[in-house]
Every structure is written in C-alpha cells, then in structure tokens.
Design an enzyme around this catalytic site. Structure first.
Site, PDB file in Angstrom:
ATOM      1  N   THR A  19       1.011  -1.095  -0.202  1.00  4.98           N
ATOM      2  CA  THR A  19      -0.376   0.156   0.189  1.00  4.98           C
ATOM      3  C   THR A  19       0.889   1.040  -0.355  1.00  4.98           C
ATOM      4  O   THR A  19       1.839   1.397   0.362  1.00  4.98           O
ATOM      5  CB  THR A  19      -1.036  -0.032   0.965  1.00  4.98           C
ATOM      6  OG1 THR A  19      -0.468   0.080   2.545  1.00  4.98           O
ATOM      7  CG2 THR A  19      -1.613  -1.567   1.573  1.00  4.98           C
ATOM      8  N   ASP A  20       0.525   2.290  -0.453  1.00  2.00           N
ATOM      9  CA  ASP A  20       0.765   3.271  -0.806  1.00  2.00           C
ATOM     10  C   ASP A  20       0.928   5.032   0.939  1.00  2.00           C
ATOM     11  O   ASP A  20      -0.596   4.125   1.499  1.00  2.00           O
ATOM     12  CB  ASP A  20       0.821   4.078  -1.754  1.00  2.00           C
ATOM     13  CG  ASP A  20      -0.782   4.996  -1.907  1.00  2.00           C
ATOM     14  OD1 ASP A  20      -1.975   4.887  -0.941  1.00  2.00           O
ATOM     15  OD2 ASP A  20      -1.054   5.200  -2.653  1.00  2.00           O
ATOM     16  N   ALA A  21       0.888   5.700   0.819  1.00  4.02           N
ATOM     17  CA  ALA A  21       0.585   7.214   2.031  1.00  4.02           C
ATOM     18  C   ALA A  21      -1.192   6.828   1.869  1.00  4.02           C
ATOM     19  O   ALA A  21      -1.452   7.176   3.343  1.00  4.02           O
ATOM     20  CB  ALA A  21       1.271   7.471   1.818  1.00  4.02           C
ATOM     21  N   GLY A  22      -1.424   6.377   1.258  1.00  2.00           N
ATOM     22  CA  GLY A  22      -2.827   6.619   1.033  1.00  2.00           C
ATOM     23  C   GLY A  22      -3.601   5.684   1.775  1.00  2.00           C
ATOM     24  O   GLY A  22      -4.984   5.276   1.946  1.00  2.00           O
ATOM     25  N   ILE A  24      -3.961   2.830  -0.107  1.00  2.74           N
ATOM     26  CA  ILE A  24      -4.642   1.442  -1.648  1.00  2.74           C
ATOM     27  C   ILE A  24      -3.103   1.277  -1.230  1.00  2.74           C
ATOM     28  O   ILE A  24      -2.301   1.727  -1.623  1.00  2.74           O
ATOM     29  CB  ILE A  24      -5.248   2.464  -2.764  1.00  2.74           C
ATOM     30  CG1 ILE A  24      -4.365   3.798  -2.897  1.00  2.74           C
ATOM     31  CG2 ILE A  24      -6.871   3.170  -1.517  1.00  2.74           C
ATOM     32  CD1 ILE A  24      -5.722   4.124  -4.043  1.00  2.74           C
TER      33      ILE A  24
END
Length: 150
Positions: A19-22, A24
């Site tokens: 996942t990324d910082a968001g 997702i």
C-alpha cells in the site's frame, strides 16, 4: 464438444508493504501481482521460465502493458488475478489479466489489464532478437486461450 477455456486464477492477499500513504495498493504493485500470476499460469502449463533460459537461452520480455484501474484494493483484501491468452503470434503472446477483489462469495473488478510478451534470445550475436514460439509452447498455452476477439 470441449468446454470453453477458463482463465488461470491466482489468489493473493494485500499486505501493508503493497500500500501507499493513502492506504490503497500503490499503482505499480498491481503489475507485480500480474507478473506473479503470469508466472504461475506458465508454470501450471508446464513452462518453466528458468528452464527456457538455462536450456534454450530464451526469455519472455514485456513488449506492451495496459492497465485500466476501476477501483482500489486495500490492506488485507483478497484479490484474484485472472489470466487468459488472447492471441499467440509468431514470437509473442498477448494476455488479458484482470484483477478482482473477493469478499465472501462476491467478486468485483479492480483492474482490466492486457500485456504482450515477446520471446527473445539471450545468445551472443543475436541477443534481444525475437524467437519463434515452439509448438511445445503453443500447445502448452492453448488451454488458456480465450475465444474472445477484443
């Protein structure tokens, strides 16, 4: 009359590292899931990528990739990568790879993808040149060939 071919299905779980910082799945990581699914489909078809390289000095490389993102995957989601052969050319294979999210008994489309693989030689003097797919490779891929034309 034989049954229509089914796509190969590869199941994976989304981990924090995907996942990324968001929160997702980072967009490029979908390509990694697609790569793993292709490798498993080839393995199930009796095609060993390491053996092709070691015994014949040939490898598949990506010629083109297309991904249309429909919805995000998130941490702990279970995804399924469906892979089917669209076309088999002289030295290339075109695949459809869709990524689905499974919740209970329901699956929803996250990504529509397609990829073109080209078989090339690693032999000195001809390195990087396309190589004709053998009858063995064609026969092994045939059960995954979709009847669709798009």
């Amino acid at each position: 009359m034989s049954a229509a071919p089914s796509p190969h299905r590869f199941v994976a779980r989304i981990y924090y590292e995907d996942t990324d910082a968001g929160g997702i799945v980072y967009y490029a990581n979908y390509l990694k899931f697609m790569e793993r699914a292709r490798t498993e489909m080839l393995r199930q078809a009796g095609i060993s990528l390491s053996k092709l390289d070691a015994d014949h000095n040939i490898i598949f490389v990506v010629g083109e990739v297309n991904a249309r993102y429909k919805a995000p995957a998130r941490l702990d989601d279970e995804i399924i990568v469906e892979t089917s052969v669209r076309t088999i050319g002289n030295a290339s294979v075109s695949l459809r790879q869709n990524i689905l999210k499974r919740v209970a008994d329901t699956e929803s489309l996250l990504l529509e993808g397609s990829i073109s693989l080209v078989l090339i030689t690693r032999q000195e003097g001809d390195k990087g040149k396309p190589v004709r797919l053998t009858d063995h490779l064609r026969d092994a891929l045939a059960p995954y060939t979709s009847k669709e034309t798009s």
